[in-house]
Each structure stands twice: as structure tokens, then as C-alpha cells.
Write an enzyme that holds these catalytic residues in place. Structure first.
Site, PDB file in Angstrom:
ATOM      1  CG  ASP A   1      22.488  67.659  69.848  1.00 33.28           C
ATOM      2  OD1 ASP A   1      24.034  67.891  69.664  1.00 33.28           O
ATOM      3  OD2 ASP A   1      21.914  67.117  68.947  1.00 33.28           O
TER       4      ASP A   1
ATOM      5  CG  HIS B   1      27.038  67.893  64.899  1.00 30.08           C
ATOM      6  ND1 HIS B   1      25.765  68.235  65.558  1.00 30.08           N
ATOM      7  CD2 HIS B   1      27.860  67.795  65.722  1.00 30.08           C
ATOM      8  CE1 HIS B   1      26.130  68.474  66.976  1.00 30.08           C
ATOM      9  NE2 HIS B   1      27.564  68.323  66.956  1.00 30.08           N
TER      10      HIS B   1
ATOM     11  CG  ASN C   1      26.118  64.756  67.458  1.00 31.27           C
ATOM     12  OD1 ASN C   1      27.162  63.966  68.231  1.00 31.27           O
ATOM     13  ND2 ASN C   1      25.895  65.729  67.878  1.00 31.27           N
TER      14      ASN C   1
END
Ligand code: 13P
Length: 281
Positions: free
Chosen positions: A80, A205, A227
Site C-alpha cells: 500500500d 482509499h 481500503n
């Protein structure tokens, strides 16, 4: 472990999103993998460059491989947010199946040039690449650092994807890294425009604390990977403090089991939330 493109393939066809969960130790890796084993729904084990002090990429890969033995459900091991070329190569060498090159702070031409270079290297060894355009604001309790909020420009996204050949694109549409300071202000029109311009899987995200109705709307509009980091940490830290106050003098081995269960509570919640399939799909 599968690469990101393989893990997202079914989500692309059937219009759902795959959870990408940040891990930093044995308990978090085990928590994610046990949820996949139980639910038989794909997920992504995500290790950020920010956590290299906690674990080496090799130790993450060995643990992930060992703990996932026998699982046939697609699982990716993803690096990531990585800004360093060196760390991207280290992760690929360690056996990661996917990497995120975060050139979002560079100007667009340099971002394209560097991302293209990483795509060439990664694809030559069957590793997928995620990139980011735009930038997320920092919310509360985030460990990712807070940036200036810049929404992704749809026309730029189209050009970037064509020029780099990336496999997935992280977009900025109003989610934040960390917990929201107020009510989330998501610009769904920006996401709709990006989705019209770009056919590869889109990544959201800043999943922590995002309300379910917003998640569903994002999935309807092309988000295929979401995420989650902060909420895993917050829930596990709060649960650990509660357990210790109720069980003073408890043994560390017991605490590890408690923490794995706490991680699983959040991972399970989000895997099931993201697995939503829009009507008529
Ligand atoms: P949160 O910490 O808000 O869940 O965001 C995680 C993330 O986007 C990791 O890349």
C-alpha cells in the site's frame, strides 16, 4: 496469492468491491486471512510502506502464505502507499503480488513517467500496479498523514490510465484517511465522470467510518477496491484496553487471541458490506 487484477476480476464482472485491509503484525494478518477462510469472499492483505519498521516484506509474505494455506478464495498481497522505487522492488522480490506506486504528489508528467516505469517492471513478473491521482485529506486518528484534498480530474484520469497501463486507479472524491471530522462530503458526480472515462477498477482509499449508503453508491459507480486501516487499529486498541482493565495481569498470549478476534470484527463487517451487488447487475 493472486495478483490484484485476478482478485478484482470477479468484482468487475459482478459489480461489488473487494476489501483491502492494512496489516502490520501477526494478529492483523491472521485476522484478515481467517475472515477470508470463513466467508469465502476475496480480500486484499495490504502492507504500507509506513509499516516497514514493524515488519519486513519477506516476513509479511511468509506469514501470509503460511496462514492462508488451503484457501482457494482469491487473495492478494499488496504493497500500500509506496513512494519509494527501492521499496517497490523489495516488495516485488519478496513475493508481493501487487504494488501501489503513490506518485500523487508529483506533477502529472513525472507521475506518468515514474508509474509507467514501475508498470513495465511489475508486469514483467505478473505483479499488478495501483496508482493514485488527486489527494485525500487527513481525518482523525489516521496514521497515513494528512494531505491537501485535491479531487481527481476525470480527463486527467483517462489520460493517466492510457499512458501508464496501471491495473487499478485510486481516486479522490471526498473520503479521508482516518475517521471523518464531520459529515462525509462525497462528490459522486466526480466519481461518475471518472467511471465514464476509465474502464479499469477504481479504488477508494479512506474506507474507515464511511457510511454504508455512500459505500453502496460508490460501488454502483465503479469502485472495486476499498481500503480500511484506521478503524481496524482503533477498534483493536479500544478492545485491548477494555480487556486489560477487565483482566488485570492477563497473559500476552491470551491478548494476541483477543486482538485477532477484534481485527476480525472490523474486517468481517467491511467484507460483507463491500460484497453488496447493486440491483439489476
Ligand atoms: P482509513 O485509514 O481511512 O481506513 O484509510 C485507509 C487507506 O486508505 C489505506 O491506504
Amino acid at each position: 496469492m493472486n495478483n490484484l487484477s485476478v482478485v478484482l476480476r470477479d468484482a468487475q464482472v459482478n459489480n461489488y468491491a473487494v476489501g483491502s485491509f492494512n496489516i502490520y503484525n501477526y494478529e492483523t494478518i491472521k485476522g484478515v486471512i481467517e475472515c477470508v477462510r470463513e466467508l469465502k469472499i476475496p480480500a486484499i492483505i495490504a502492507f504500507g510502506e509506513a509499516y516497514l519498521e514493524n515488519m519486513s516484506p519477506e516476513s509479511v509474505r511468509v506469514l501470509a502464505d503460511t496462514l492462508s494455506e488451503g484457501i482457494v478464495t482469491p487473495l492478494a498481497l499488496h504493497l500500500d502507499h509506496c513512494k519509494s522505487f527501492k521499496n517497490i522492488i523489495k516488495a516485488i522480490r519478496a513475493g508481493f503480488t501487487s504494488v501501489m506506486y503513490d506518485g500523487s504528489s508529483l506533477d502529472i508528467e513525472e507521475n506518468i513517467r515514474q508509474t509507467r516505469e514501475i508498470v513495465d517492471i511489475a508486469h514483467s513478473v505478473n505483479v499488478s500496479v495501483e496508482a493514485e491521482l488527486g489527494s485525500l485529506a487527513g481525518g482523525k486518528y489516521s496514521n497515513e498523514g494528512g494531505g491537501r484534498e485535491i479531487y481527481t480530474d476525470p480527463a486527467q484520469a483517462k489520460r493517466f490510465v492510457e499512458a501508464t497501463g496501471v491495473d487499478a486507479l485510486a481516486v479522490s472524491i471526498g473520503t479521508v484517511h482516518g475517521m471523518y471530522k464531520g459529515i462525509p462530503k462525497i462528490d459522486m458526480d466526480v466519481l461518475r465522470s471518472i467511471h465514464r472515462e476509465v474502464s479499469i477498477p477504481l479504488v477508494l482509499h479512506g474506507g474507515s467510518g464511511t457510511p454504508e449508503n455512500i459505500i453502496r453508491e460508490c460501488i454502483k459507480n465503479g469502485i472495486r477496491k476499498i481500503n480500511v486501516n484506521t478503524e481496524i487499529s482503533m477498534h483493536t486498541v479500544a478492545g485491548t484496553a477494555k480487556y486489560i482493565s477487565e483482566n488485570p495481569g492477563c497473559h500476552l498470549s491470551k491478548l494476541s487471541l483477543v486482538q485477532t478476534e477484534l481485527v476480525k470484527e472490523i474486517v468481517r463487517k467491511y467484507i460483507l458490506m463491500f460484497n453488496f451487488e447493486p440491483e439489476g447487475s
